[in-house]
Design a protein around this motif. Structure first.
Motif, PDB file in Angstrom:
ATOM      1  N   LEU A  80       0.301  -1.533  -0.271  1.00 45.48           N
ATOM      2  CA  LEU A  80       0.307  -0.051   0.140  1.00 45.48           C
ATOM      3  C   LEU A  80       0.696   0.830   0.010  1.00 45.48           C
ATOM      4  CD1 LEU A  80      -2.901   0.851   0.708  1.00 45.48           C
ATOM      5  CD2 LEU A  80      -2.432   0.950   2.955  1.00 45.48           C
ATOM      6  N   ALA A  81       1.683   1.263   0.697  1.00 48.41           N
ATOM      7  CA  ALA A  81       2.787   2.290   0.587  1.00 48.41           C
ATOM      8  C   ALA A  81       3.492   2.771  -0.442  1.00 48.41           C
ATOM      9  CB  ALA A  81       3.801   2.319   1.733  1.00 48.41           C
ATOM     10  N   GLY A  82       4.132   1.534  -1.360  1.00 51.53           N
ATOM     11  CA  GLY A  82       4.271   2.018  -2.943  1.00 51.53           C
ATOM     12  C   GLY A  82       3.174   1.895  -3.823  1.00 51.53           C
ATOM     13  N   LEU A  83       2.373   2.467  -3.701  1.00 49.66           N
ATOM     14  CA  LEU A  83       1.443   2.176  -4.809  1.00 49.66           C
ATOM     15  C   LEU A  83       1.439   4.522  -5.305  1.00 49.66           C
ATOM     16  CD1 LEU A  83      -0.839   1.242  -5.967  1.00 49.66           C
ATOM     17  CD2 LEU A  83      -2.745   2.382  -4.517  1.00 49.66           C
ATOM     18  N   PRO A  84       1.472   4.117  -6.304  1.00 51.78           N
ATOM     19  CA  PRO A  84       1.445   5.593  -7.172  1.00 51.78           C
ATOM     20  C   PRO A  84       0.476   6.078  -7.238  1.00 51.78           C
ATOM     21  CG  PRO A  84       2.255   3.741  -8.641  1.00 51.78           C
ATOM     22  CD  PRO A  84       1.408   3.082  -6.793  1.00 51.78           C
ATOM     23  N   GLY A  85       0.108   7.423  -7.931  1.00 53.49           N
ATOM     24  CA  GLY A  85      -1.088   7.420  -7.992  1.00 53.49           C
ATOM     25  C   GLY A  85      -1.043   8.787  -9.199  1.00 53.49           C
ATOM     26  N   GLY A  86      -2.233   8.486 -10.155  1.00 57.32           N
ATOM     27  CA  GLY A  86      -2.074   9.666 -11.631  1.00 57.32           C
ATOM     28  C   GLY A  86      -2.930   8.392 -12.439  1.00 57.32           C
ATOM     29  N   GLY A  87      -3.429   8.927 -13.297  1.00 53.58           N
ATOM     30  CA  GLY A  87      -3.977   8.386 -14.459  1.00 53.58           C
ATOM     31  C   GLY A  87      -5.027   8.578 -14.742  1.00 53.58           C
ATOM     32  N   GLY A  88      -5.599   7.492 -15.430  1.00 55.13           N
ATOM     33  CA  GLY A  88      -7.421   7.641 -16.305  1.00 55.13           C
ATOM     34  C   GLY A  88      -8.423   6.776 -15.048  1.00 55.13           C
ATOM     35  N   THR A  89      -9.595   6.102 -14.486  1.00 56.13           N
ATOM     36  CA  THR A  89      -9.958   5.148 -13.962  1.00 56.13           C
ATOM     37  C   THR A  89     -10.578   3.824 -14.503  1.00 56.13           C
ATOM     38  OG1 THR A  89     -10.074   7.836 -12.761  1.00 56.13           O
ATOM     39  CG2 THR A  89     -11.360   5.744 -12.071  1.00 56.13           C
ATOM     40  N   PRO A  90     -10.116   3.315 -14.618  1.00 60.32           N
ATOM     41  CA  PRO A  90     -10.809   1.823 -15.195  1.00 60.32           C
ATOM     42  C   PRO A  90     -11.542   0.964 -13.723  1.00 60.32           C
ATOM     43  CG  PRO A  90      -8.318   1.475 -14.430  1.00 60.32           C
ATOM     44  CD  PRO A  90      -8.844   3.438 -14.258  1.00 60.32           C
ATOM     45  N   LEU A  91     -12.480   1.641 -13.642  1.00 63.60           N
ATOM     46  CA  LEU A  91     -13.432   1.511 -12.603  1.00 63.60           C
ATOM     47  C   LEU A  91     -14.014  -0.298 -12.852  1.00 63.60           C
ATOM     48  CD1 LEU A  91     -14.607   1.865  -9.986  1.00 63.60           C
ATOM     49  CD2 LEU A  91     -16.589   3.250 -11.147  1.00 63.60           C
ATOM     50  N   SER A  92     -14.453  -0.131 -14.782  1.00 61.94           N
ATOM     51  CA  SER A  92     -14.784  -1.435 -14.313  1.00 61.94           C
ATOM     52  C   SER A  92     -14.116  -2.809 -14.495  1.00 61.94           C
ATOM     53  CB  SER A  92     -15.636  -1.619 -15.900  1.00 61.94           C
ATOM     54  OG  SER A  92     -14.518  -1.271 -17.014  1.00 61.94           O
ATOM     55  N   ALA A  93     -12.963  -2.595 -14.709  1.00 55.37           N
ATOM     56  CA  ALA A  93     -11.614  -3.543 -14.971  1.00 55.37           C
ATOM     57  C   ALA A  93     -11.302  -4.223 -13.550  1.00 55.37           C
ATOM     58  CB  ALA A  93     -10.143  -2.655 -15.596  1.00 55.37           C
ATOM     59  N   ALA A  94     -11.872  -2.764 -12.634  1.00 56.62           N
ATOM     60  CA  ALA A  94     -11.209  -3.282 -11.296  1.00 56.62           C
ATOM     61  C   ALA A  94     -12.101  -3.992 -10.612  1.00 56.62           C
ATOM     62  CB  ALA A  94     -11.619  -2.042 -10.829  1.00 56.62           C
ATOM     63  N   ILE A  95     -13.627  -3.507 -10.126  1.00 58.45           N
ATOM     64  CA  ILE A  95     -14.678  -4.506 -10.290  1.00 58.45           C
ATOM     65  C   ILE A  95     -14.541  -6.062 -10.777  1.00 58.45           C
ATOM     66  CG2 ILE A  95     -16.914  -4.645 -10.757  1.00 58.45           C
ATOM     67  CD1 ILE A  95     -17.375  -2.240 -10.687  1.00 58.45           C
ATOM     68  N   PHE A  96     -14.252  -6.412 -12.180  1.00 61.21           N
ATOM     69  CA  PHE A  96     -14.055  -7.385 -12.482  1.00 61.21           C
ATOM     70  C   PHE A  96     -12.598  -8.458 -12.140  1.00 61.21           C
ATOM     71  CE2 PHE A  96     -16.196  -5.084 -17.194  1.00 61.21           C
ATOM     72  CZ  PHE A  96     -17.182  -6.775 -17.121  1.00 61.21           C
TER      73      PHE A  96
END
Length: 580
Positions: free
Chosen positions: A462-478
């Protein structure tokens, strides 16, 4: 004639066919409990011979009662192994009415399908072998709501499929047949002949309707012979073939047959036949037999077939759950003992000898009075005395954190999201639950941490999680759905914690915001069908309508992060997992 009256006419014909030979014409009846279904069952009982035994098959029947096995009470009383016949063997020559067949256990469905295929029951256990004939008819009552359906393996083996959901009491008419008609048809059935042309017509119709099961045309041929015998004919004619196509093939259709407009451009020119021969071939009919049978089947196909098929492709059937997620579950022989209960001793259950003897002891003087001479010193145990030990065990829980690391979240509250996840990870560690971590950003979702109990690994990922870019919400739910189903298949109880602002803008195929939002809603509805508990944490500075709509689509508990501290988030997760 109204649609309901026409369906009831087919229902009466189906009852007559099942009464002639229940083995050849088993029925799948989709209808809720009510006067219409009871009227059809009463009609079936009136048409069947008095010698036909009708038994009920409950959905929760045990394997011992279904297949047979060792009769413990009789064995203890006789002093030698005593076998008891199961329900399938007892139903030989009769009819089984499967109540609430859509809720039948998979093992019961498998045993029932084997008996329908082989006509026998064979078991090898308890040091004994049992083989008994089991040829019977089946009337499966489907009372499911929504997407609940009878198991496809069982439905494929049932010839006639009826849906009485649109039939009203006003549509019920008088019976078209009498018991004497059934007896005459049963006697005539061995003489009924089925031509190769009729077999070809039914097979061609099945192919045109997209039916890929080989059982369907075979069952249709049997139903066509029954229909001919019911009419008092020894040769199967066109009306009998059309009846079989309407009752057997039409409900199984997966596509509408191609029309002339669809095929006329693909047909190659054919030489003209002799006009005299054509006139002889088509005299007295309107075309080939296959086309007329296909028209009869097509007329019985529901008008919303294409829409229903599209919904079935995009949604998975609801998978049954074995118990409450992440809670103490009843177990047959593992866990902490919590007393005993009256029941049958069968495979998977543990006999409580002390409680069994304690239940039988007060009745010994009375039972010995009825025993023959020379057996008075033997302990007499009846079936009602048997006690089974009950156990309780706690199922493990796997909490799957799905974190939005896109640009919109990173610019707003990714740090707070990480902090909330760390607090929840600590709670999971205290409960000795496994955790997994999925992050989504850019155009994909990535599994950063497979299910583990290591709190250190989880915090490091979790600490090494970078941020930025789009939001592929459907890919995450699948991705979360796929991982949760895999966890569930291993016997664990998964819970998904989705932390996002709900503003999807990247579809899986690279589409824009509108496509991404629509795709996310589809993925959310599919996740809801699995029955997996979900908590959606709105990570926006202010609660968003899109996040709330997404939570509603996936039937998730909605929690707004600005108003949620660690205690509330932990309580929401545990409550949704069944711990609260």
């Amino acid at each position: 004639m109204s649609d309901g009256a026409a369906i009831w006419t087919d229902a009466m014909i189906t009852a007559a066919l099942a009464a002639i030979d229940p083995v050849a014409a088993p029925v799948l009846l989709r209808a809720g409990a009510g006067p219409v279904r009871e009227q059809w069952l009463e009609l079936l009982r009136e048409l069947m011979p008095d010698t036909t035994a009708v038994r009920k098959l409950p959905p929760s029947i045990s394997d011992d009662r279904l297949l047979g096995g060792l009769d413990l009470a009789a064995t203890l009383q006789a002093g030698r192994p005593v076998l008891q016949r199961g329900l399938l063997a007892e139903a030989d020559g009769g009819v089984l009415i499967a109540v609430m067949a859509e809720r039948m256990a998979p093992s019961t469905t498998a045993h029932l399908c084997v008996a329908l295929d082989t006509g026998a029951v064979r078991i090898e256990r308890d040091g004994m072998s049992l083989h008994a004939p089991a040829r019977f008819g089946v009337i499966a009552l489907d009372e499911g709501l929504g997407d609940e359906r009878v198991a496809p393996a069982l439905a494929d083996r049932l010839a006639c499929h009826l849906d009485l959901g649109t039939v009203a009491r006003a549509d019920l008419g008088e019976s078209l047949f009498k018991p004497s008609d059934i007896a005459a048809a049963h006697a005539l059935l061995p003489q009924v002949r089925l031509s190769d042309q009729a077999i070809g017509a039914l097979t061609t119709t099945a192919c045109a309707l997209g039916i890929d099961s080989l059982r369907a045309p075979l069952l249709a041929c049997r139903v066509a012979r029954l229909a001919a015998a019911l009419d008092g004919e020894t040769d199967v004619a066109e009306p009998h073939i059309a009846c079989a196509a309407r009752l057997v093939l039409a409900p199984r259709a997966t596509r509408l047959p191609a029309t002339e407009d669809d095929t006329e451009n693909n047909e190659s020119p054919e030489p003209q036949n002799d006009p005299a021969e054509s006139e002889d071939d088509n005299r007295g009919d309107d075309g080939p037999l296959e086309d007329r049978v296909l028209e009869a089947a097509q007329a019985a196909i529901p008008a919303d077939l294409l829409k229903r098929l599209q919904d079935e492709r995009t949604m998975r059937a609801r998978s049954p759950s074995a118990g409450r997620q992440g809670t103490a579950q009843k177990a047959p022989k593992r866990g902490r003992p919590i007393g005993s209960r009256r029941g049958e001793w069968r495979a998977g259950a543990r006999l409580n000898v002390l409680e069994t003897l304690r239940a039988a002891a007060p009745w010994q003087p009375l039972r010995r009075r009825t025993q023959p001479a020379g057996k008075s010193g033997r302990l007499i145990v009846h079936k009602d005395d048997i006690r089974i030990t009950r156990f309780k065990q706690r199922s493990g829980t796997t909490t799957i954190f799905v974190v939005d690391a896109s640009g919109s979240s990173a610019l707003q509250r990714l740090a707070e999201v990480k902090g909330a996840v760390e607090l929840l990870l600590a709670e999971c560690y205290i409960r000795r639950d496994e955790v997994a971590l999925i992050a989504f950003r850019g155009n994909s979702a990535e599994l950063l941490l497979p299910p583990t109990r290591s709190l250190t690994r989880a915090k490091r990922s979790l600490a090494g999680l970078p941020g930025g870019g789009g939001t592929p919400l459907s890919a995450a739910i699948f991705a979360a759905t796929e991982l949760a189903l895999a966890v569930k298949a291993k016997g664990q109880a998964p819970t998904i914690v989705l932390m996002t602002d709900g503003r999807a803008n990247v579809a899986r195929d690279g589409g824009g915001r509108s496509e991404a939002e629509a795709e996310a809603l589809v993925a959310a509805k599919q996740l809801a069908l699995t029955g997996i508990p979900v908590v959606l944490v709105d990570s926006s500075p202010r609660p968003q309508d899109k996040a709330a709509q997404l939570a509603s689509a996936m039937q998730a508990r909605y929690v707004a992060l600005p108003h949620a501290d660690a205690t509330r988030l932990s309580q929401a997760v545990m409550a949704q997992a069944g711990r609260g």
